[in-house]
Scaffold this active site. Structure first.
Site, PDB file in Angstrom:
ATOM      1  N   GLU A   1       0.774  -1.270   0.104  1.00 48.87           N
ATOM      2  CA  GLU A   1       0.046  -0.045  -0.040  1.00 48.87           C
ATOM      3  C   GLU A   1       0.688   1.194   0.025  1.00 48.87           C
ATOM      4  O   GLU A   1       1.935   1.311   0.397  1.00 48.87           O
ATOM      5  CB  GLU A   1      -0.944   0.127   1.214  1.00 48.87           C
ATOM      6  CG  GLU A   1      -2.214  -0.433   1.068  1.00 48.87           C
ATOM      7  CD  GLU A   1      -3.323   0.568   0.315  1.00 48.87           C
ATOM      8  OE1 GLU A   1      -2.842   1.379  -0.661  1.00 48.87           O
ATOM      9  OE2 GLU A   1      -4.379   0.762   0.881  1.00 48.87           O
ATOM     10  N   ASP A   2       0.492   2.351  -0.449  1.00 51.62           N
ATOM     11  CA  ASP A   2       1.075   3.403  -0.469  1.00 51.62           C
ATOM     12  C   ASP A   2       1.167   4.228   0.860  1.00 51.62           C
ATOM     13  O   ASP A   2       2.138   4.559   1.397  1.00 51.62           O
ATOM     14  CB  ASP A   2       0.723   4.642  -1.641  1.00 51.62           C
ATOM     15  CG  ASP A   2      -1.050   4.749  -1.638  1.00 51.62           C
ATOM     16  OD1 ASP A   2      -1.559   4.146  -0.429  1.00 51.62           O
ATOM     17  OD2 ASP A   2      -1.655   5.460  -2.410  1.00 51.62           O
TER      18      ASP A   2
ATOM     19  N   ASP B   1      -3.804   4.940   6.916  1.00 51.72           N
ATOM     20  CA  ASP B   1      -4.396   6.201   7.585  1.00 51.72           C
ATOM     21  C   ASP B   1      -5.102   5.762   8.575  1.00 51.72           C
ATOM     22  O   ASP B   1      -4.664   5.115   9.520  1.00 51.72           O
ATOM     23  CB  ASP B   1      -4.866   7.162   6.450  1.00 51.72           C
ATOM     24  CG  ASP B   1      -5.215   8.433   6.705  1.00 51.72           C
ATOM     25  OD1 ASP B   1      -4.848   8.806   8.144  1.00 51.72           O
ATOM     26  OD2 ASP B   1      -6.094   9.425   6.494  1.00 51.72           O
TER      27      ASP B   1
ATOM     28  N   PHE C   1      -1.574  15.786   4.201  1.00 49.42           N
ATOM     29  CA  PHE C   1      -1.898  15.116   2.973  1.00 49.42           C
ATOM     30  C   PHE C   1      -0.720  15.216   1.954  1.00 49.42           C
ATOM     31  O   PHE C   1      -0.098  16.234   1.788  1.00 49.42           O
ATOM     32  CB  PHE C   1      -3.186  15.730   2.327  1.00 49.42           C
ATOM     33  CG  PHE C   1      -3.631  14.777   1.123  1.00 49.42           C
ATOM     34  CD1 PHE C   1      -4.784  13.773   1.514  1.00 49.42           C
ATOM     35  CD2 PHE C   1      -3.321  14.857  -0.109  1.00 49.42           C
ATOM     36  CE1 PHE C   1      -5.215  12.982   0.599  1.00 49.42           C
ATOM     37  CE2 PHE C   1      -4.061  14.218  -1.244  1.00 49.42           C
ATOM     38  CZ  PHE C   1      -4.781  13.233  -0.608  1.00 49.42           C
TER      39      PHE C   1
ATOM     40  N   ARG D   1       0.889  11.596  -9.380  1.00 50.16           N
ATOM     41  CA  ARG D   1       1.248  10.067  -9.026  1.00 50.16           C
ATOM     42  C   ARG D   1       2.567   9.785  -9.504  1.00 50.16           C
ATOM     43  O   ARG D   1       3.395   8.998  -8.918  1.00 50.16           O
ATOM     44  CB  ARG D   1       0.214   9.151  -9.699  1.00 50.16           C
ATOM     45  CG  ARG D   1      -1.017   9.002  -8.966  1.00 50.16           C
ATOM     46  CD  ARG D   1      -1.636   7.529  -9.542  1.00 50.16           C
ATOM     47  NE  ARG D   1      -3.226   7.757  -9.196  1.00 50.16           N
ATOM     48  CZ  ARG D   1      -3.853   7.416  -8.171  1.00 50.16           C
ATOM     49  NH1 ARG D   1      -3.138   6.927  -7.305  1.00 50.16           N
ATOM     50  NH2 ARG D   1      -5.168   7.252  -8.135  1.00 50.16           N
TER      51      ARG D   1
HETATM   52  P1  XMP Z   1      -7.206   4.319   5.036  1.00 49.34           P
HETATM   53  O1  XMP Z   1      -7.971   5.375   5.953  1.00 49.34           O
HETATM   54  O2  XMP Z   1      -8.313   3.451   4.885  1.00 49.34           O
HETATM   55  O3  XMP Z   1      -6.881   4.995   3.670  1.00 49.34           O
HETATM   56  O4  XMP Z   1      -5.900   3.826   5.762  1.00 49.34           O
HETATM   57  C1  XMP Z   1      -5.734   4.800   2.928  1.00 49.34           C
HETATM   58  C2  XMP Z   1      -6.213   5.146   1.704  1.00 49.34           C
HETATM   59  O5  XMP Z   1      -6.269   6.608   1.934  1.00 49.34           O
HETATM   60  C3  XMP Z   1      -5.953   7.278   0.992  1.00 49.34           C
HETATM   61  N1  XMP Z   1      -4.792   8.631   1.611  1.00 49.34           N
HETATM   62  C4  XMP Z   1      -4.218   9.245   0.989  1.00 49.34           C
HETATM   63  N2  XMP Z   1      -3.823   9.483  -0.240  1.00 49.34           N
HETATM   64  N3  XMP Z   1      -2.348  11.214   0.092  1.00 49.34           N
HETATM   65  C5  XMP Z   1      -2.985  10.537  -0.522  1.00 49.34           C
HETATM   66  O6  XMP Z   1      -2.697  10.616  -1.763  1.00 49.34           O
HETATM   67  C6  XMP Z   1      -2.651  11.054   1.518  1.00 49.34           C
HETATM   68  O7  XMP Z   1      -2.015  11.788   2.290  1.00 49.34           O
HETATM   69  C7  XMP Z   1      -3.635  10.084   2.056  1.00 49.34           C
HETATM   70  N4  XMP Z   1      -3.830   9.677   3.158  1.00 49.34           N
HETATM   71  C8  XMP Z   1      -4.844   8.557   2.933  1.00 49.34           C
HETATM   72  C9  XMP Z   1      -5.047   6.565   0.099  1.00 49.34           C
HETATM   73  O8  XMP Z   1      -5.985   6.364  -1.084  1.00 49.34           O
HETATM   74  C10 XMP Z   1      -5.068   5.217   0.815  1.00 49.34           C
HETATM   75  O9  XMP Z   1      -4.768   4.174  -0.060  1.00 49.34           O
HETATM   76 MG    MG Z   2      -4.549   4.093  -2.341  1.00 52.81          MG
END
Ligand code: XMP
Ligand code: MG
Length: 173
Positions: free
Chosen positions: A96-97, A100, A149, A162
């Site tokens: 995962e990138d 959060d 963010f 991206r």
């Molecule tokens: P959760 O909240 O499910 O979210 O852990 C993970 C997904 O939320 C998006 N996300 C971000 N995307 N910059 C982004 O471009 C950020 O700082 C960010 N924070 C959360 C992302 O799609 C990730 O897979």
């Molecule tokens: Mg994502």
């Protein structure tokens, strides 16, 4: 919204960390049947660089998870692309990138466990522990960051940024 001029994490630091993680994962997973599973779209850049730097044979597949529109608070996630490589008995490494709240990753883990793999492990480039709602501690983390963010190296704002090789914060104006 625009990206910052200066990177939060520059390209060299990312690639250095990718190499270190790939070495650690290769040691830990030696002898196992490994499937590297980047989460589309954000995890693809990191996942492919990571797989390329690994020294154990791996299979590559993808998963795409999307939070239901307007239903984020319940954390309901739907899968629009699912892996086709058989996962039974495999060590599945979700890539995962960013982690959060943890909702997306925990839903992916739950979904993958239905395929009866040997193990499901999580590798995230960025961890924002301050945002966590669902308890999740990834086995492999690139960098811990503040609750800002960020964009670049797979991460987008409205599908932009991206392709950047570094990570930037997003700024007002
Ligand atoms: P959760 O909240 O499910 O979210 O852990 C993970 C997904 O939320 C998006 N996300 C971000 N995307 N910059 C982004 O471009 C950020 O700082 C960010 N924070 C959360 C992302 O799609 C990730 O897979
Ligand atoms: Mg994502």
């Amino acid at each position: 919204m625009k990206r910052s001029n200066e990177p939060l994490i520059d390209a060299a630091a990312i690639q250095q960390r990718v190499a270190a993680l790939a070495a650690e994962i290769s040691t830990d997973f030696a002898g196992q049947d490994v499937v590297v599973l980047p989460v589309l779209k954000g995890g693809v850049f990191f996942g492919v660089d990571l797989a390329r730097a690994m020294t154990v044979p791996v299979q590559l597949d993808f998963i795409r998870a999307r939070s239901y529109e307007g239903d984020r608070s319940t954390g309901r996630v739907e899968f629009s692309i699912e892996p086709t490589v058989p996962l039974r008995g495999k060590t599945v490494l979700i890539v995962e990138d960013i982690l959060d709240t943890g909702r997306t990753a925990s839903a992916i883990v739950e979904r993958l466990l239905e395929s009866e793999p040997e193990a499901v492990e999580l590798c995230v480039l960025l961890d924002k522990p301050a945002g966590r709602v669902v308890p999740m501690s990834p086995r492999f983390v690139g960098f811990e960051i503040e609750n800002n963010f960020v964009v670049g190296y797979g991460l987008d704002y409205n599908e932009q940024y991206r392709q950047l090789s570094a990570i930037y914060t997003l700024e007002e104006r």
